[in-house]
Design a protein around this motif. Sequence first.
Motif, PDB file in Angstrom:
ATOM      1  N   ALA A 237     -13.128  -3.875   5.515  1.00  0.00           N
ATOM      2  CA  ALA A 237     -12.904  -5.227   5.004  1.00  0.00           C
ATOM      3  C   ALA A 237     -11.421  -5.462   4.751  1.00  0.00           C
ATOM      4  CB  ALA A 237     -13.686  -5.433   3.705  1.00  0.00           C
ATOM      5  N   GLU A 238     -10.992  -6.704   4.869  1.00  0.00           N
ATOM      6  CA  GLU A 238      -9.613  -7.054   4.524  1.00  0.00           C
ATOM      7  C   GLU A 238      -9.461  -6.969   3.008  1.00  0.00           C
ATOM      8  OE1 GLU A 238      -6.228 -10.451   5.458  1.00  0.00           O
ATOM      9  OE2 GLU A 238      -8.343 -10.899   5.841  1.00  0.00           O
ATOM     10  N   LEU A 239      -8.363  -6.366   2.554  1.00  0.00           N
ATOM     11  CA  LEU A 239      -8.153  -6.100   1.132  1.00  0.00           C
ATOM     12  C   LEU A 239      -7.111  -7.043   0.555  1.00  0.00           C
ATOM     13  CD1 LEU A 239      -8.051  -2.191   1.355  1.00  0.00           C
ATOM     14  CD2 LEU A 239     -10.031  -3.670   0.962  1.00  0.00           C
ATOM     15  N   VAL A 240      -7.528  -7.855  -0.425  1.00  0.00           N
ATOM     16  CA  VAL A 240      -6.639  -8.795  -1.098  1.00  0.00           C
ATOM     17  C   VAL A 240      -6.571  -8.395  -2.564  1.00  0.00           C
ATOM     18  CG1 VAL A 240      -6.206 -11.211  -1.692  1.00  0.00           C
ATOM     19  CG2 VAL A 240      -7.274 -10.627   0.507  1.00  0.00           C
ATOM     20  N   VAL A 241      -5.405  -7.935  -3.004  1.00  0.00           N
ATOM     21  CA  VAL A 241      -5.235  -7.449  -4.363  1.00  0.00           C
ATOM     22  C   VAL A 241      -4.820  -8.590  -5.277  1.00  0.00           C
ATOM     23  CG1 VAL A 241      -3.967  -5.863  -5.864  1.00  0.00           C
ATOM     24  CG2 VAL A 241      -4.619  -5.145  -3.567  1.00  0.00           C
ATOM     25  N   HIS A 242      -5.591  -8.787  -6.336  1.00  0.00           N
ATOM     26  CA  HIS A 242      -5.264  -9.789  -7.347  1.00  0.00           C
ATOM     27  C   HIS A 242      -4.134  -9.235  -8.209  1.00  0.00           C
ATOM     28  CE1 HIS A 242      -6.780 -12.427 -10.942  1.00  0.00           C
ATOM     29  NE2 HIS A 242      -5.600 -12.788 -10.501  1.00  0.00           N
ATOM     30  N   ALA A 243      -2.948  -9.805  -8.087  1.00  0.00           N
ATOM     31  CA  ALA A 243      -1.775  -9.328  -8.804  1.00  0.00           C
ATOM     32  C   ALA A 243      -1.473 -10.220 -10.001  1.00  0.00           C
ATOM     33  CB  ALA A 243      -0.561  -9.286  -7.870  1.00  0.00           C
ATOM     34  N   TYR A 244      -0.669  -9.693 -10.916  1.00  0.00           N
ATOM     35  CA  TYR A 244      -0.193 -10.508 -12.024  1.00  0.00           C
ATOM     36  C   TYR A 244       0.731 -11.598 -11.494  1.00  0.00           C
ATOM     37  CZ  TYR A 244      -1.985  -6.886 -15.164  1.00  0.00           C
ATOM     38  OH  TYR A 244      -2.804  -6.019 -15.836  1.00  0.00           O
ATOM     39  N   ARG A 245       0.971 -12.592 -12.339  1.00  0.00           N
ATOM     40  CA  ARG A 245       1.795 -13.728 -11.916  1.00  0.00           C
ATOM     41  C   ARG A 245       3.204 -13.298 -11.545  1.00  0.00           C
ATOM     42  NH1 ARG A 245       2.268 -17.385  -9.338  1.00  0.00           N
ATOM     43  NH2 ARG A 245       1.969 -19.597  -9.709  1.00  0.00           N
ATOM     44  N   ASP A 246       3.696 -12.199 -12.170  1.00  0.00           N
ATOM     45  CA  ASP A 246       5.049 -11.726 -11.873  1.00  0.00           C
ATOM     46  C   ASP A 246       5.090 -10.809 -10.654  1.00  0.00           C
ATOM     47  OD1 ASP A 246       3.859  -9.436 -12.810  1.00  0.00           O
ATOM     48  OD2 ASP A 246       5.085  -9.267 -14.622  1.00  0.00           O
ATOM     49  N   GLY A 247       3.961 -10.624  -9.983  1.00  0.00           N
ATOM     50  CA  GLY A 247       3.927  -9.825  -8.762  1.00  0.00           C
ATOM     51  C   GLY A 247       3.470  -8.394  -8.946  1.00  0.00           C
ATOM     52  N   ARG A 248       3.342  -7.907 -10.182  1.00  0.00           N
ATOM     53  CA  ARG A 248       2.868  -6.547 -10.405  1.00  0.00           C
ATOM     54  C   ARG A 248       1.405  -6.419  -9.980  1.00  0.00           C
ATOM     55  NH1 ARG A 248       2.286  -5.332 -15.452  1.00  0.00           N
ATOM     56  NH2 ARG A 248       2.569  -7.460 -16.242  1.00  0.00           N
ATOM     57  N   ALA A 249       1.100  -5.327  -9.295  1.00  0.00           N
ATOM     58  CA  ALA A 249      -0.260  -5.144  -8.774  1.00  0.00           C
ATOM     59  C   ALA A 249      -0.671  -3.688  -8.919  1.00  0.00           C
ATOM     60  CB  ALA A 249      -0.339  -5.579  -7.314  1.00  0.00           C
ATOM     61  N   PRO A 250      -1.197  -3.304 -10.088  1.00  0.00           N
ATOM     62  CA  PRO A 250      -1.633  -1.910 -10.279  1.00  0.00           C
ATOM     63  C   PRO A 250      -2.673  -1.473  -9.249  1.00  0.00           C
ATOM     64  CG  PRO A 250      -1.541  -3.066 -12.386  1.00  0.00           C
ATOM     65  CD  PRO A 250      -1.356  -4.105 -11.315  1.00  0.00           C
ATOM     66  N   GLY A 251      -3.493  -2.398  -8.802  1.00  0.00           N
ATOM     67  CA  GLY A 251      -4.519  -2.035  -7.834  1.00  0.00           C
ATOM     68  C   GLY A 251      -3.955  -1.586  -6.506  1.00  0.00           C
ATOM     69  N   ALA A 252      -2.744  -2.049  -6.175  1.00  0.00           N
ATOM     70  CA  ALA A 252      -2.126  -1.655  -4.908  1.00  0.00           C
ATOM     71  C   ALA A 252      -1.779  -0.176  -4.898  1.00  0.00           C
ATOM     72  CB  ALA A 252      -0.880  -2.499  -4.651  1.00  0.00           C
ATOM     73  N   GLU A 253      -1.513   0.387  -6.072  1.00  0.00           N
ATOM     74  CA  GLU A 253      -1.176   1.806  -6.147  1.00  0.00           C
ATOM     75  C   GLU A 253      -2.365   2.662  -5.716  1.00  0.00           C
ATOM     76  OE1 GLU A 253       0.084   2.549 -10.102  1.00  0.00           O
ATOM     77  OE2 GLU A 253       1.761   1.109 -10.033  1.00  0.00           O
ATOM     78  N   ARG A 254      -3.560   2.270  -6.129  1.00  0.00           N
ATOM     79  CA  ARG A 254      -4.747   3.023  -5.725  1.00  0.00           C
ATOM     80  C   ARG A 254      -4.932   2.974  -4.213  1.00  0.00           C
ATOM     81  NH1 ARG A 254     -11.100   1.474  -6.840  1.00  0.00           N
ATOM     82  NH2 ARG A 254     -11.974   3.298  -5.765  1.00  0.00           N
ATOM     83  N   LEU A 255      -4.697   1.809  -3.633  1.00  0.00           N
ATOM     84  CA  LEU A 255      -4.854   1.679  -2.186  1.00  0.00           C
ATOM     85  C   LEU A 255      -3.811   2.503  -1.448  1.00  0.00           C
ATOM     86  CD1 LEU A 255      -5.655  -2.136  -1.875  1.00  0.00           C
ATOM     87  CD2 LEU A 255      -7.217  -0.214  -2.127  1.00  0.00           C
ATOM     88  N   GLU A 256      -2.607   2.615  -2.005  1.00  0.00           N
ATOM     89  CA  GLU A 256      -1.580   3.467  -1.411  1.00  0.00           C
ATOM     90  C   GLU A 256      -2.056   4.917  -1.396  1.00  0.00           C
ATOM     91  OE1 GLU A 256       1.208   2.894   0.028  1.00  0.00           O
ATOM     92  OE2 GLU A 256       1.655   0.782  -0.404  1.00  0.00           O
ATOM     93  N   GLU A 257      -2.654   5.363  -2.497  1.00  0.00           N
ATOM     94  CA  GLU A 257      -3.141   6.735  -2.584  1.00  0.00           C
ATOM     95  C   GLU A 257      -4.246   7.009  -1.571  1.00  0.00           C
ATOM     96  OE1 GLU A 257      -4.376   7.135  -6.593  1.00  0.00           O
ATOM     97  OE2 GLU A 257      -2.342   7.117  -7.436  1.00  0.00           O
ATOM     98  N   LEU A 258      -5.018   5.968  -1.237  1.00  0.00           N
ATOM     99  CA  LEU A 258      -6.108   6.120  -0.264  1.00  0.00           C
ATOM    100  C   LEU A 258      -5.629   5.943   1.170  1.00  0.00           C
ATOM    101  CD1 LEU A 258      -8.940   4.104  -2.097  1.00  0.00           C
ATOM    102  CD2 LEU A 258      -8.773   6.587  -1.845  1.00  0.00           C
ATOM    103  N   GLY A 259      -4.350   5.684   1.319  1.00  0.00           N
ATOM    104  CA  GLY A 259      -3.811   5.478   2.662  1.00  0.00           C
ATOM    105  C   GLY A 259      -4.107   4.112   3.237  1.00  0.00           C
ATOM    106  N   LEU A 260      -4.382   3.146   2.366  1.00  0.00           N
ATOM    107  CA  LEU A 260      -4.716   1.793   2.814  1.00  0.00           C
ATOM    108  C   LEU A 260      -3.626   0.784   2.461  1.00  0.00           C
ATOM    109  CD1 LEU A 260      -8.459   1.794   1.629  1.00  0.00           C
ATOM    110  CD2 LEU A 260      -7.621   2.156   3.962  1.00  0.00           C
ATOM    111  N   GLY A 261      -2.460   1.281   2.077  1.00  0.00           N
ATOM    112  CA  GLY A 261      -1.395   0.396   1.614  1.00  0.00           C
ATOM    113  C   GLY A 261      -0.910  -0.591   2.660  1.00  0.00           C
ATOM    114  N   ASP A 262      -0.960  -0.197   3.943  1.00  0.00           N
ATOM    115  CA  ASP A 262      -0.467  -1.086   5.001  1.00  0.00           C
ATOM    116  C   ASP A 262      -1.362  -2.301   5.197  1.00  0.00           C
ATOM    117  OD1 ASP A 262       1.583   0.695   5.380  1.00  0.00           O
ATOM    118  OD2 ASP A 262       0.584   1.756   7.034  1.00  0.00           O
TER     119      ASP A 262
END
Length: 392
Positions: A237-262
């Motif tokens: 599935a296409e992954l859309v991370v809900h980020a904070y208004r200032d652009g911070r996205a803790p959820g993106a870190e998990r995806l990076e660890e899983l090799g899905l960051g790209d």
Amino acid sequence: MSAAPPTVFGIARLGKRTKDLTKRLQPGDIAIIDHEDIDRVAAEALIERHPAAVLNVSASTSGRYPNAGPRILVDAGILLVDGLGDEVFEGVRDGQTLEVAGGEVLLEGDVIAHGTDQDDVTIAASLEIARAGLSEQLELFAENTMEYMLRERDLLLDGIGAPEVRTVLDGRPALIVVRGYHYKEDLATLRPFLRENRPIIIGVDGGADAVLEAGFRPDMIIGDMDSVSDRALRSGAELVVHAYRDGRAPGAERLEELGLGDEVVLFPASGTSEDIAMLLADEKGASVIVAVGTHGTLEEFLDKGRAGMSSTFLTRLRIGSKLVDAKGVSRLYRQRISTFQLVLLALAGFAALAVALWATPGGQALVQILGARLDALLSWFTLLFSPRATGS
């Protein structure tokens, strides 16, 4: 004389997050949680695992609003003790055997914590106090509505800020699945809609796992990625991370660890993940948006721990008639015909057909032929098992 309080023994399973703990609970375990204001979804998830008791270090009803979780647990026959304090997490290790009796928690015969053993009387008293807190929540709702409208007016009015996605929604129906109230039953009821219309399926965090459990595959997953399984994230599935208004996205870190960051698409916005899923589907041209398990009432929104429901309120105003809320559709279309009634209906149909055939000459001839064939079959079957004469 009042009955003695029940005594329960079980293996301790500890978890600060209820939704994570339920994944490893076994029947008969004692669940130890830290969940202020136990909501309906958490209670139903616990009941599915059949624990012997639920020990809550926090207040199961804080008085902020009349939550339904404690009542659901007690009605299911599960012992609920709350207000135990953080020392339970400090004094108990996962896998130890505990005894719970009369609000006391014992480890190897020693009392390590004491809380409130919830029953119908204590729950009713807590809910009565909590109802008085709704006025404060309504005031917060009015304040948050204005604040959210000013902060997100570009997104609400013009769709500015919605990211580009590869999933094509233009002219397609969209199904947004949230792991909320009655989501399993409603997904099952919507199977004909899914087969016939083949909508774009969007899972909101754990809603993606709900889609997989129902036998379908999500086309898109939206959320902060804290409650969705690795299996769902790797489903394609296409992954859309809900980020904070200032652009911070803790959820993106998990995806990076899983090799899905790209493959990550960031969507900076305030409000809830289910709201931005609706706004994204609307902005990208979905013909209709069907929502399963989403939160639409004050109680449901407060169950999610929000101070107000302004984002949900304004999002639904923005989408308008395009949104079809499937909440409770399973209860609306619940089957009311039993199997016995269906059998009787079929027999009545066959009887009516036989009467119709007998009323015509051709039908009478057909019945006579069938009768002769049946008589011949019975005669052959009788001869097959009859004793044969033997020679002397």
